[in-house]
Design an enzyme around this catalytic site. Structure first.
Site, PDB file in Angstrom:
ATOM      1  N   SER A  73       7.291   5.608   7.210  1.00 23.92           N
ATOM      2  CA  SER A  73       6.671   6.933   7.274  1.00 23.92           C
ATOM      3  C   SER A  73       5.297   6.859   6.623  1.00 23.92           C
ATOM      4  CB  SER A  73       7.548   7.955   6.532  1.00 23.92           C
ATOM      5  OG  SER A  73       8.848   8.005   7.068  1.00 23.92           O
ATOM      6  N   GLU A  74       4.438   6.079   7.245  1.00 24.09           N
ATOM      7  CA  GLU A  74       3.173   5.744   6.583  1.00 24.09           C
ATOM      8  C   GLU A  74       2.337   6.973   6.217  1.00 24.09           C
ATOM      9  OE1 GLU A  74       4.375   4.330   9.272  1.00 24.09           O
ATOM     10  OE2 GLU A  74       4.610   2.202   8.774  1.00 24.09           O
ATOM     11  N   GLN A  96       2.271  -3.940   5.638  1.00 22.16           N
ATOM     12  CA  GLN A  96       2.319  -5.352   5.993  1.00 22.16           C
ATOM     13  C   GLN A  96       1.331  -5.733   7.080  1.00 22.16           C
ATOM     14  OE1 GLN A  96       6.181  -7.151   6.268  1.00 22.16           O
ATOM     15  NE2 GLN A  96       7.023  -5.827   4.676  1.00 22.16           N
ATOM     16  N   HIS A 143      -1.004  -6.837  15.925  1.00 21.05           N
ATOM     17  CA  HIS A 143      -0.765  -7.321  14.562  1.00 21.05           C
ATOM     18  C   HIS A 143      -1.933  -8.143  14.040  1.00 21.05           C
ATOM     19  CE1 HIS A 143       3.231  -5.789  14.959  1.00 21.05           C
ATOM     20  NE2 HIS A 143       3.733  -6.454  13.955  1.00 21.05           N
TER      21      HIS A 143
END
Lengths: 338, 350
Positions: A73-74, A96, A143
């Site tokens: 839940s950034e 991350q 990513h």
């Protein structure tokens, strides 16, 4: 000839050989020992893997009140950091991958970066957000982003990019103890690299660059995960008699234009190597500013070495073809001197 | 506090909010207050009740309809009005205006982008719990803001951490000019959503001042005792337009009959009658009301006479250059010896 890099120890205490990940860990641990208001959270923050080693063992020493795992839940996590920092605590939120923080762009852009401004310069948010840039093993388009230029363009944020273990420790400690919200962007590719670093805590000034390698012929500005390549390229061209001054920015917001200007005023030549997209990036900002300041005193055209205008491919040979190399940087250095 | 005192205090704050809004609406036509203003006429009950229950160390975070809650935290009236006029004496030195109105020393903060203040309120609650204080955090949202994803993240996070947060949804039936109903997939109360995260939830009436106080007071004490979080859906209604002073009835998102019905239920005159019925002398009430008028006029006059900030000053308000006191030395040169020929980290299977 390889130019040895000067050693400066900021204290009389000992040195230890530490990896980049261990240096982040040391900084965090020391910060938490020095100040009870520091707490660390994020997905995997208390896990055995310890976010690639950067938080390993912290929960054992400080307990779950100060080191805790989180739901994905950034946005709410960043808001929690904001509310806590506003109350005087010093949160350290870890993601991350840079991409995961994008869920929290409203919090970062609409609240964190402007909280002090909209208080009339009266409030402060002493929070730290650590972001990790993926590279290699087919991380792929989702990513691998760095986005330091995005964060750096927001007034009110400090954005630092450590390039080696000694930088990681000193910059993370500064980020945590700075009263300004600071984003720390770390290249995953640096995590296992090692360096002798001071055992005691120390704080690196934010917004000041430094000369990693002095040289008289051309100024090479770089930062973050591209510093090893920049230093190797400088050593390569030294064999041709080209002496490169390698400037490590340390922070992309603020950028130490004064130091760069002083260097380029002496060398007359500028190459900027950026671990991110060239188009609309930080290298362009530096070239523009230095041209404004020095203009016709430049001896040759400035050059940028950065990522092409594309997302990062997954397929291994394509991944290798995408990223700029040591050779690309060396070629640029040679071209500016030719 | 005696029950009659409670009524008087609630009425006094409701009256202050209402009269301030009405006076500001008149002054707004002079076009010297140049910021979007979201008046809260009709919604005074909740902030008035909170003003009796909150301590100075409690935090309030609210969205754009902020005036009542600023006063609920007893933040200074003059700084509020000066802020609307963009003066350097404003609570944010003219940088925030109405929709981001804040006063740090009163622990009152607001911001207009929906859901953000609600979520940050959980952070304030976290800090209270972390430091072992019994302060609480009130985090507000409207019925429209309830649709934001961060609201659900926050409810879950607060429940997991058992934060001392009072989450309050002011349901005034409209999100700007849109009715809420069509955008709610299930036509039950918002409390059902909070309950699904394990957050204890209550439905409260924002048009019943005495009842609201009676129900909120014990909930606030329970929060101080560590029984949080709590979610409250408060039914209410604004009889003014969404923003500014012009009537938005031409947008026809609600009927004149509906507005008239709610105006008949206006809790302010009803509260006044209750206060008189409970034994307050009319002369005392009138003196209080006069004093409120004077306070408002004084604040408006002071704001108009105050200077604006300077641009160089303003540009310096973005960054805090300071550090924690234990930082006495900042390194500017190199620190270590770094061998760049090391193999870079190779990722393997994640």
């Amino acid at each position: 000839m390889n130019v040895p890099i000067r050693v400066t120890t900021p204290s009389d205490a000992g040195l230890s050989r530490r990896s980049f990940a261990q240096a982040l860990n040391d900084a965090t641990r020391q910060a938490m020992e020095l100040e009870p208001g520091v707490f660390v959270f994020g997905i995997g923050a208390d896990g055995k893997g310890g976010i690639f080693g950067s938080t390993t063992g912290l929960v054992d020493q400080f307990g779950p009140r100060r080191v805790f795992d989180t739901p994905s839940s950034e946005s709410a996590l960043t808001a929690l950091a904001t509310g806590a920092a506003n109350a005087g605590l010093r949160p350290v939120l870890v993601h991350q991958r840079v991409e995961f923080a994008l869920y929290s762009m409203d919090q970062i852009a609409n609240w964190v970066s402007l909280w002090r401004f909209k208080s009339g310069g009266l409030a402060s948010l002493p929070l730290t957000i650590r972001l990790i840039v993926g590279k290699g093993w087919g991380q792929g388009p989702q990513h691998t982003k760095s986005l330091h230029a995005w964060f750096a363009q927001l007034p009110g944020l400090q954005v630092v990019m450590p390039s080696s273990p000694s930088e990681a420790k000193g910059l993370l400690l500064s980020a945590i103890f700075s009263n300004n919200p600071t984003i720390v962007i770390e290249g995953r590719n640096l995590y296992s690299m090692e360096e002798e670093i001071p055992d005691a805590p120390y704080f690196i000034a934010i917004g000041k660059a430094f000369v990693r390698r002095p040289g008289r012929d051309v100024t090479l500005v770089s930062f973050g995960s591209m510093i090893p390549q920049a230093l190797r390229a400088a050593n390569d061209v030294a064999e041709r008699g080209i002496e490169t001054e390698v400037v490590d920015l340390r922070s992309v917001s603020p950028i130490d234009m004064e130091l760069i200007e002083k260097s380029v005023a002496r060398t007359g030549r500028l190459v900027v190597a950026e671990p991110g997209w060239q188009r609309n990036g930080v290298a362009g900002e530096i070239v523009a500013e230095i041209c404004e300041r020095l203009g016709t005193r430049l001896v040759s055209s400035p050059r940028r070495i950065a990522w092409p205008d594309s997302h990062v491919p997954m397929s291994t040979p394509m991944e290798a073809a995408f990223y700029p190399t040591e050779q690309n940087i060396a070629d640029a250095l040679i071209a500016t001197v030719a | 506090m005696a029950a009659s005192d409670v009524k008087v205090r609630i009425y006094e704050t409701m009256r202050l909010i209402r009269r301030l809004e009405e006076r500001l609406a008149v002054e707004y036509t002079q076009q010297e207050m140049r910021c979007p203003m979201h008046f809260c006429i009709g919604q005074e009950t909740l902030p008035a009740v909170l003003s009796l229950l909150l301590r100075s160390e409690d935090t309030v975070m609210c969205p754009h309809r902020s005036h009542g809650f600023y006063l609920a935290k007893h933040a200074p009236l003059e700084a509020m009005v000066a802020e609307f006029y963009g003066r350097v004496t404003g609570s944010s030195r003219g940088m925030a205006g109405s929709q981001e109105l804040s006063h740090g020393p009163s622990n009152f903060f607001s911001g207009a982008v929906l859901g953000g203040a609600f979520a940050i309120g959980a952070g304030a609650a976290f800090a209270a719990k972390y430091t072992g204080s019994d302060a609480i955090s009130v985090a507000l949202i409207g019925d429209g803001g309830m649709e934001e994803g961060v609201v659900f993240e926050t409810l879950n996070l607060a429940a997991v951490h058992r934060l001392p947060a009072l989450f309050v949804c002011e349901n005034n039936l409209y999100s700007a000019h849109s009715p809420v109903e069509p955008y709610r997939s299930r036509h039950n109360h918002f409390t059902a959503r909070a309950e699904s995260f394990g957050v204890r939830s209550v439905l409260l009436d924002g048009y019943d001042p005495v009842g609201l106080h009676g129900r909120l007071a014990p909930l606030v004490e329970q929060l101080r005792g560590g029984e949080g979080p709590i979610f409250a859906e408060v039914s209410t209604y604004r009889t003014c337009g969404h923003v500014g002073i012009d009537s938005d009835e031409w947008l026809a998102y609600r009927t004149p009959e509906e507005i008239a019905t709610w105006k008949q239920r206006d809790p302010l005159p009803l509260m006044r009658e209750l206060v008189l019925a409970a034994g307050t002398e009319p002369a005392v009430l009138e003196a209080m009301e006069t004093e409120i008028e004077d306070r408002i006029e004084t604040a408006i006059d002071a704001a108009k006479a105050a200077p604006h900030p300077e641009i160089d000053q303003v540009l310096s308000w973005n960054m805090d250059p300071g550090f924690h006191p234990l930082v006495t030395h900042l390194i500017e040169g190199p620190v270590g010896t770094f061998d760049p020929r090391q193999v870079e980290s190779r990722l393997e299977a994640y």
